[in-house]
Structures are given as structure tokens and as C-alpha cells.
Design an enzyme around this catalytic site. Structure first.
Site, PDB file in Angstrom:
ATOM      1  N   CYS A 131     -10.044  22.804  19.192  1.00  0.00           N
ATOM      2  CA  CYS A 131     -10.832  22.449  20.374  1.00  0.00           C
ATOM      3  C   CYS A 131     -11.917  21.449  20.003  1.00  0.00           C
ATOM      4  CB  CYS A 131     -11.452  23.693  20.998  1.00  0.00           C
ATOM      5  SG  CYS A 131     -12.466  23.307  22.449  1.00  0.00           S
ATOM      6  N   CYS A 169     -18.388  27.582  21.870  1.00  0.00           N
ATOM      7  CA  CYS A 169     -19.353  26.644  22.447  1.00  0.00           C
ATOM      8  C   CYS A 169     -19.920  27.280  23.704  1.00  0.00           C
ATOM      9  CB  CYS A 169     -18.670  25.303  22.750  1.00  0.00           C
ATOM     10  SG  CYS A 169     -17.657  25.307  24.245  1.00  0.00           S
ATOM     11  N   LYS A 202     -13.421  21.362  37.888  1.00  0.00           N
ATOM     12  CA  LYS A 202     -12.391  22.391  37.986  1.00  0.00           C
ATOM     13  C   LYS A 202     -12.790  23.443  39.014  1.00  0.00           C
ATOM     14  CE  LYS A 202     -14.409  24.637  33.923  1.00  0.00           C
ATOM     15  NZ  LYS A 202     -14.193  24.951  32.505  1.00  0.00           N
ATOM     16  N   ARG A 257      -7.308  25.294  39.092  1.00  0.00           N
ATOM     17  CA  ARG A 257      -6.695  25.753  37.852  1.00  0.00           C
ATOM     18  C   ARG A 257      -5.747  26.920  38.125  1.00  0.00           C
ATOM     19  NH1 ARG A 257      -9.674  24.144  33.231  1.00  0.00           N
ATOM     20  NH2 ARG A 257     -10.413  22.034  33.633  1.00  0.00           N
ATOM     21  N   ARG A 317      -0.910  23.350  28.258  1.00  0.00           N
ATOM     22  CA  ARG A 317      -1.160  24.615  28.965  1.00  0.00           C
ATOM     23  C   ARG A 317      -0.200  24.738  30.140  1.00  0.00           C
ATOM     24  NH1 ARG A 317      -6.951  24.635  30.600  1.00  0.00           N
ATOM     25  NH2 ARG A 317      -7.304  25.215  28.415  1.00  0.00           N
ATOM     26  N   CYS A 372     -15.260  29.823  27.802  1.00  0.00           N
ATOM     27  CA  CYS A 372     -13.877  30.090  28.201  1.00  0.00           C
ATOM     28  C   CYS A 372     -13.491  31.560  28.034  1.00  0.00           C
ATOM     29  CB  CYS A 372     -12.924  29.209  27.397  1.00  0.00           C
ATOM     30  SG  CYS A 372     -13.040  27.453  27.803  1.00  0.00           S
ATOM     31  N   CYS A 410     -12.176  32.719  22.443  1.00  0.00           N
ATOM     32  CA  CYS A 410     -11.488  31.474  22.768  1.00  0.00           C
ATOM     33  C   CYS A 410     -10.870  30.900  21.498  1.00  0.00           C
ATOM     34  CB  CYS A 410     -12.450  30.485  23.402  1.00  0.00           C
ATOM     35  SG  CYS A 410     -13.707  29.875  22.252  1.00  0.00           S
ATOM     36  N   LYS A 412     -11.626  27.493  40.161  1.00  0.00           N
ATOM     37  CA  LYS A 412     -10.856  28.646  39.696  1.00  0.00           C
ATOM     38  C   LYS A 412     -10.753  29.717  40.778  1.00  0.00           C
ATOM     39  CE  LYS A 412     -12.014  27.854  34.850  1.00  0.00           C
ATOM     40  NZ  LYS A 412     -12.597  28.407  33.601  1.00  0.00           N
TER      41      LYS A 412
END
Length: 577
Positions: free
Chosen positions: A448, A487, A221, A158, A89, A491, A442, A223
Site C-alpha cells: 500500500c 495509516c 468514495k 464502493r 479488487r 480501512c 489492513c 459506501k
């Protein structure tokens, strides 16, 4: 004016007692500032993978180890290791990319990334299907055009998001510059990255290698995003730290500050939940860097480092209370935040096709379904965009909805770009229902490792089935937001969609209804662990009712609450009730 307070003492002991740390925190502390044994893992010829610890450390380098789950069972039967490959990424603040960078990304994708790129829900690029031996050449290639992958994953800040609004050219430029500065300020120094991927020598230093992050970085994380009303394309309320631009007749005045958003949750764990950010005040542009420091510093110091499922900033806020958190942010800033200022969001989606900005430059936004850039028999996206990058002298902007804006096109260049758009049919997919144009998914299967069900590969056909229902009820042109995630981690930001699906098992999803059209309200579960037939029946019933009885200008998410299909979620803690 901001009220001045006594300045905060920002010094702290960056080490923590081992007994206060969970397993991942201890792993970070023992990693030698994220070096681990990555160098050794990369040259191990016996396997296509890296060690378990290095797999976790690689996330801080912007790299996920994955395997092809479509062939996992067959390889197990043949007693072969999984078909390991890696996702890379890119760090791309605000989603702005130059033509030279685009051409390099295209070249690397064709050489190492299975001839495709993905545009993510956070405005950056992902390479998939990269083999271990191709990691270094890919990152070296990015370095040639001043791109890297530092902190694109991992327990750190991120990629920083920024609204894309071609009409507001000057305002976008000013806000994007602040987003870039916030990104540069918040990322780790990552000497390990330069040593492992660029071959630089380790430098001796008398001071701490990571003066802000320490040895354990963030608890989870973090954001950050910048929104430019009236478009909430970044879903600012889903960010840990959001800045909402307030503009006046003389330009940018400052930002309302929103804190505590986050989508991730775990099924069957009611203590986890999505949460929307709260607006706590206003800061001027010059105070944006200090605000980033203060908020991240608070979460660094107070976030849960024992239980990763409880480590996001949203839980720190709910545990201690919003008023307490705001006061502590102000203590760290050394001044009180001003009162928040009025603003209005009227959309969270992209305007497709051609627009002309305030500065006279032209911009064209292309629908990239699911953000997947690849050559297909009916539409050669990779080839067409490469041809445009070779003659374009503006920028490319990745939108938070996984679409692409070819920006800052001059009058002289527009005819040639229009010809290439036609030749490669790059505008063709802008046809379709308003639902399709406002949908997002996603990546999920097969790459994934967290995915429980299909998402990206499933969305196009699923939307086609819903379009049949919409057509029958006369709703094809009515904008409705749809998000699918493979899931519960969210995302694709499914928990703020008017229709949200999260995967539970192959072919099974939770169906959520009632999110705010502008991303301003969480939705609520309507069906649990349901198959496609049950989901389509439920949507047929609710959309049909909506078509018959909706109010003027009423959105679907508002209607299902008014009609009693679901109760409004007033706070994250109510999501599972």
C-alpha cells in the site's frame, strides 16, 4: 405510513464550471469517461507502470498501481524504477461467492497474484503483486465467471456490504438480494471498462454515457452497507449509507436508515475526522432503491468538489446540518421517512465453527487471520479451500471481519467437508484468545502506497504480546476488539475499536481507546506517535485496572471511559479535541 411530498425534480446539468472543480475533478472531467490513455499505458513496454493520470483513473476500474516498498530504496540506489505491480479488487456485493467463482479466483491467484488472495474488510477479494501484462488476463478470467472489478475503488459507490448470519438463512437471503440490487443500481455504467478489458467496440449514443454520475462521478468514495441485528459485523455506523434490517414475526419489515459514517482522516489536520452515521428514519424494502438514489444524488450534487479532504458525505452533513440533509433527502424521495424502529446490536464479530441455520443447512466459519489466504507450512489454506470448492454445492461468504463462511452445506456433503477441514487443518487457527479472534488489520506495507507503518504483517506478533498481558490478568477469554491500520485512512475501521492503532512511521503508532464494543462509539487518542514498548505498557496498565475493577458485563471500551483514561467522543467533530 410515509407522508407523501411533492416529487423532487431530479434533472440537473451534469457539467460544472471548471473554476468550481479541484484538480482531481478536472482530471475526471477530461478523462473521456474514465478512458484516459489507459489503452496506451498498458502496451508501453518501457515501464511496468502506467501514467500518473491513468493511475488515478484505474481506481475506477478496481485497480491500484503499487510498488514493493521493501525494495524501493535498493532499486533507487541501483537507478531502477520501483518494482511496480498492481492490486485488483473484485466487486462482490455482500461477499457471496459461488464454488465455480472460487475456483477461478484460486486459478488466477496462482497464475498472476503471487499464489495468494486477500479477504478485505469490505467482504471482497484482492489480488496483489499482479504485473501490468497480467492485468487483462486476470480481468478476462473474472469475466468468465461473471465477476468484475467495476467501481471497487474510485469516486463512486464502493462494494456494498451485507451482514453474514448463518442462523437467519431466509432473512439473510432477502437482505442480500437487496444489497445486490443496490450494488447493480449504484455502479457506473463504465463503457470504458468493457472496451479496455474485454475488447468491445465503443458504442455511439445520443444520450449521456453516465446519466447518474456525469463526467465527474462522486466527489469521493461512497459506501453502502446492510446490517442484520443483533450482529453489527459490517460496522453499519461507519457507512455513508447504512440500512439496519428490522424483522418481525412475518419476516423483513424494512430498514432503519443511517447516514454519514466514514473513517478516513489525516494526521495533523484537525478539520478531518472520523464520524459515525446517524439514524434518520425507516423505509420499507420496496423503498430501498429510491433511498439509495436520493442519498447518493444529494452527495453527488452537494459534496465538496474543490477540497478532496473535505469531500466525503460526513462533511456535507456536518456543514449543512443533519435536519437540513434529512429534509432534502425526503424532498428527493417525494415522501417523509417513517420514525426509526427499535433494534439491538450485541456483537460485531463472527461466530466461528459450525452452525445450523433455520433452513437446516450447515455453515462453518473459518478464522482467516488478516484475511490472508495462502499456503503455509502448517496450514495449506489455498489448497484446502480449493479442494472444498471442488465438491461444495452451496456458497462461500466473506465476512466483514476478514473471515470466511462455507455456507449452505447439506447433510450429505457435511462429512466430506469435515474430512477436508481436518486434513488441511482449516479450523486450527480458531484457537487463541478472544482478542485474537476479534482483531483485524489492513494490508499496509509493503504494497500500500499510503502505509506509514506495518499492519497486516505486524498484527499476529503484536497480538501474541498482548495475549501475554491478558493471560497475566485473567482476561484471555474476554472479548475485546482490536484494529490496526497502517495509516490514518482507517480501512480496518480502527476508530470504532476498543483498542485501535494507526501508523505514523515505521514502528510508531497512535493508540486509541474507548470505542464501543458494538461499533457504536468512536474511540479517542490515548498515546500519540508511540513505539511498541510504550503501547504495551499502557495496555498492561489499563487492562490490569479493567481486570480488577470492571463491572459485570462491562466492556473494555466502556471501562476506560468510566475510569477516566479517555473522554467519550460524542460526535466526529469532537474526535480531535
Amino acid at each position: 405510513m410515509s407522508q407523501t411530498l411533492a416529487p423532487a425534480d431530479r434533472s440537473r446539468d451534469l457539467s460544472q464550471p471548471v473554476e468550481n472543480l479541484g484538480p482531481d475533478e478536472r482530471m475526471k472531467a477530461a478523462s473521456d469517461q474514465l478512458r484516459g490513455t489507459i489503452q496506451h499505458s498498458l502496451i508501453d513496454p518501457i515501464t511496468g507502470s502506467v501514467s500518473d493520470v491513468d493511475t488515478k483513473l484505474l481506481k475506477f476500474h478496481g485497480i491500484y498501481q503499487q510498488d514493493d516498498r521493501d525494495v524501493r530504496d535498493e532499486r533507487r540506489r541501483q537507478k531502477l524504477e520501483p518494482a511496480y505491480q498492481f492490486m485488483i479488487r473484485v466487486r462482490l456485493p455482500g461477499g457471496v461467492c459461488t464454488p465455480a467463482q472460487w475456483l477461478k479466483l484460486d486459478e488466477l491467484a496462482r497464475s498472476h497474484g503471487s499464489e495468494m488472495l486477500r479477504l478485505t474488510t469490505r467482504q471482497t477479494f484482492q489480488f496483489h503483486w499482479v504485473l501490468k501484462d497480467d492485468l487483462r488476463p486476470t480481468l478476462a478470467g473474472l469475466h468468465e465467471v461473471l465477476l468484475d472489478t467495476i467501481a471497487a475503488c474510485g469516486d463512486d459507490s464502493r462494494g456494498v456490504m451485507c451482514s453474514v448470519n448463518p442462523h437467519l438463512s431466509a432473512l439473510h437471503a432477502e437482505v442480500h438480494e437487496l444489497a445486490q440490487r443496490a450494488s447493480d443500481r449504484a455502479i457506473p455504467r463504465m463503457r470504458a471498462y468493457h472496451e479496455i478489458w474485454y475488447g468491445e467496440e465503443r458504442l455511439a449514443s445520443s444520450g449521456p454515457e453516465e446519466p447518474f454520475y456525469g463526467a465527474t462521478y462522486m466527489p469521493r468514495k461512497f459506501k453502502i452497507g446492510f446490517a442484520i441485528p443483533p450482529v453489527n459485523d459490517i460496522d453499519v455506523y461507519t457507512q455513508d449509507l447504512g440500512f439496519i434490517a428490522i424483522a418481525g414475526k412475518d419476516g423483513l419489515e424494512g430498514f432503519n436508515v443511517a447516514i454519514g459514517g466514514g473513517m478516513g482522516r489525516t494526521d495533523q489536520a484537525p478539520s478531518t475526522y472520523p464520524r459515525l452515521a446517524d439514524v434518520i428514519g425507516f423505509v420499507t424494502p420496496d423503498n430501498v432503491p429510491a433511498t439509495c438514489d436520493a442519498v447518493m444524488e444529494l452527495q453527488r450534487d452537494l459534496g465538496d468538489r474543490k477540497d478532496r479532504a473535505h469531500a466525503r458525505f460526513k462533511y456535507t452533513i456536518d456543514d449543512r446540518g443533519l435536519d437540513w440533509i434529512k429534509a432534502d433527502i425526503e424532498r428527493r424521495l417525494g415522501f417523509k421517512l417513517d420514525a426509526s424502529r427499535p433494534y439491538v446490536f450485541d456483537s460485531n464479530r463472527d461466530t466461528l465453527g459450525w452452525q445450523t441455520g433455520e433452513d437446516g443447512h450447515h455453515h462453518v466459519t473459518l478464522l482467516i487471520e488478516n484475511g490472508r489466504l495462502a499456503n503455509r507450512p502448517d496450514r495449506a489454506l489455498m489448497d484446502g479451500l480449493r479442494a472444498i470448492a471442488r465438491i461444495h454445492d452451496g456458497t462461500f461468504r466473506l465476512t466483514p471481519n476478514q473471515n470466511l463462511t462455507i455456507a449452505q452445506i447439506s447433510d450429505a456433503k457435511r462429512p466430506e467437508i469435515e474430512r477436508l477441514l481436518d486434513e488441511y487443518r482449516l479450523l486450527a487457527s480458531a484457537e487463541g484468545s478472544a482478542l485474537r479472534l476479534g482483531s483485524m488489520a489492513c494490508v499496509a506495507l509493503p504494497t500500500c502506497g499510503l502505509a506509514m507503518a506495518e499492519s497486516e504483517r505486524y498484527l499476529p506478533s503484536f497480538v501474541t504480546r498482548i495475549e501475554t498481558i491478558l493471560g497475566r490478568h485473567g482476561l484471555s477469554d474476554v472479548p475485546i476488539t482490536l484494529r490496526i491500520s497502517g495509516c490514518p485512512n482507517g480501512c480496518s475501521r480502527p476508530y470504532v475499536a476498543e483498542i485501535g492503532l494507526t501508523g505514523r512511521a515505521p514502528g510508531k503508532y497512535n493508540l486509541y481507546l474507548g470505542g464501543g464494543f458494538h461499533g457504536n462509539r468512536l474511540n479517542r487518542m490515548y498515546l500519540e506517535n508511540a513505539g511498541e514498548a510504550a503501547i504495551l505498557d499502557a495496555l498492561d496498565a489499563t487492562l490490569g485496572h479493567f481486570a480488577r475493577e470492571r463491572g459485570e458485563h462491562e466492556h473494555f471500551g466502556d471501562f476506560v471511559i468510566r475510569a477516566g483514561y479517555v473522554k467519550a467522543v460524542m460526535a466526529g467533530r469532537d474526535f480531535n479535541s
